[in-house]
Scaffold this motif. Sequence first.
Motif, PDB file in Angstrom:
ATOM      1  N   GLY A 184      11.660 -16.022  45.300  1.00 41.87           N
ATOM      2  CA  GLY A 184      10.929 -15.771  44.443  1.00 41.87           C
ATOM      3  C   GLY A 184       9.097 -16.298  44.287  1.00 41.87           C
ATOM      4  O   GLY A 184       8.525 -16.555  45.162  1.00 41.87           O
ATOM      5  N   VAL A 185       8.421 -14.757  44.102  1.00 44.73           N
ATOM      6  CA  VAL A 185       6.832 -15.101  43.690  1.00 44.73           C
ATOM      7  C   VAL A 185       6.264 -14.780  42.448  1.00 44.73           C
ATOM      8  O   VAL A 185       7.246 -14.383  41.668  1.00 44.73           O
ATOM      9  CB  VAL A 185       6.640 -14.867  45.144  1.00 44.73           C
ATOM     10  CG1 VAL A 185       6.241 -13.256  44.778  1.00 44.73           C
ATOM     11  CG2 VAL A 185       4.804 -14.665  45.636  1.00 44.73           C
ATOM     12  N   GLN A 186       4.897 -15.123  42.489  1.00 48.62           N
ATOM     13  CA  GLN A 186       4.679 -14.698  41.176  1.00 48.62           C
ATOM     14  C   GLN A 186       3.431 -13.776  42.013  1.00 48.62           C
ATOM     15  O   GLN A 186       1.961 -14.381  42.604  1.00 48.62           O
ATOM     16  CB  GLN A 186       4.041 -15.650  40.478  1.00 48.62           C
ATOM     17  CG  GLN A 186       3.838 -16.051  39.394  1.00 48.62           C
ATOM     18  CD  GLN A 186       3.784 -16.569  38.020  1.00 48.62           C
ATOM     19  OE1 GLN A 186       2.796 -17.982  38.367  1.00 48.62           O
ATOM     20  NE2 GLN A 186       4.203 -17.063  37.243  1.00 48.62           N
ATOM     21  N   LEU A 187       2.663 -12.770  40.723  1.00 50.36           N
ATOM     22  CA  LEU A 187       1.364 -11.927  40.876  1.00 50.36           C
ATOM     23  C   LEU A 187       0.492 -12.356  40.211  1.00 50.36           C
ATOM     24  O   LEU A 187       1.223 -12.211  39.165  1.00 50.36           O
ATOM     25  CB  LEU A 187       2.161 -10.104  41.309  1.00 50.36           C
ATOM     26  CG  LEU A 187       0.643  -9.234  41.160  1.00 50.36           C
ATOM     27  CD1 LEU A 187      -0.400  -9.462  42.520  1.00 50.36           C
ATOM     28  CD2 LEU A 187       0.983  -8.402  41.565  1.00 50.36           C
ATOM     29  N   ARG A 188      -0.053 -13.359  40.788  1.00 52.70           N
ATOM     30  CA  ARG A 188      -1.028 -13.939  39.939  1.00 52.70           C
ATOM     31  C   ARG A 188      -2.782 -12.808  39.535  1.00 52.70           C
ATOM     32  O   ARG A 188      -3.220 -13.265  38.746  1.00 52.70           O
ATOM     33  CB  ARG A 188      -1.698 -15.562  39.933  1.00 52.70           C
ATOM     34  CG  ARG A 188      -0.959 -16.397  40.017  1.00 52.70           C
ATOM     35  CD  ARG A 188      -0.589 -17.718  39.729  1.00 52.70           C
ATOM     36  NE  ARG A 188       0.565 -18.301  40.113  1.00 52.70           N
ATOM     37  CZ  ARG A 188      -0.260 -19.196  40.181  1.00 52.70           C
ATOM     38  NH1 ARG A 188      -0.690 -20.007  40.263  1.00 52.70           N
ATOM     39  NH2 ARG A 188       1.692 -20.056  39.517  1.00 52.70           N
ATOM     40  N   GLY A 189      -2.951 -12.369  40.616  1.00 52.56           N
ATOM     41  CA  GLY A 189      -3.979 -10.786  39.832  1.00 52.56           C
ATOM     42  C   GLY A 189      -4.336  -9.921  41.748  1.00 52.56           C
ATOM     43  O   GLY A 189      -3.903 -10.053  42.047  1.00 52.56           O
TER      44      GLY A 189
END
Length: 155
Positions: free
Chosen positions: A54-59
């Motif tokens: 899993g990953v997170q898009l932060r900007g």
Amino acid sequence: MRARFALFALLAPLALSACGNPAPSYIDQAWVRLSPNKDTPSAGYFVVHGGDAGVQLRGVLTDYALKVEMHETISKDGMTTMERVESVDVPPKGQVAFAPGGKHLMIWGINDTAIGRGKMQFTFLMGNGDRLLVDAVIRKPEAARTPTPADNAAH
């Protein structure tokens, strides 16, 4: 002994492939709907694909506009509003679409060079430290169409 060696030779590539790098996250289908009014923001859309983890898009950043923010269209109490989003979770091997009517980018002040080229580059900042560079096609607003007699007959 020879049979064991042959079996080992057949299984070794499978064992080594399991030790490879995990599949990375990526972004595709990026495009920008240019606002017909330069004083109002344009909108950006794309699909984020999660890799093995899993990953997170932060900007999102770009050199081709003054400002970019992630937003989401939300309906509350019969009213539709937009709220700024700080980050978006992308599940392993899943995807999150930024599409009209949902999550999207608000893009202020796209420069004329990008508009003339018909594309602009974004840098997507991921929670795992990756920076993904993606070109987005710029779609200009459709010109206002003059109604024809056939249009009037249809009403």
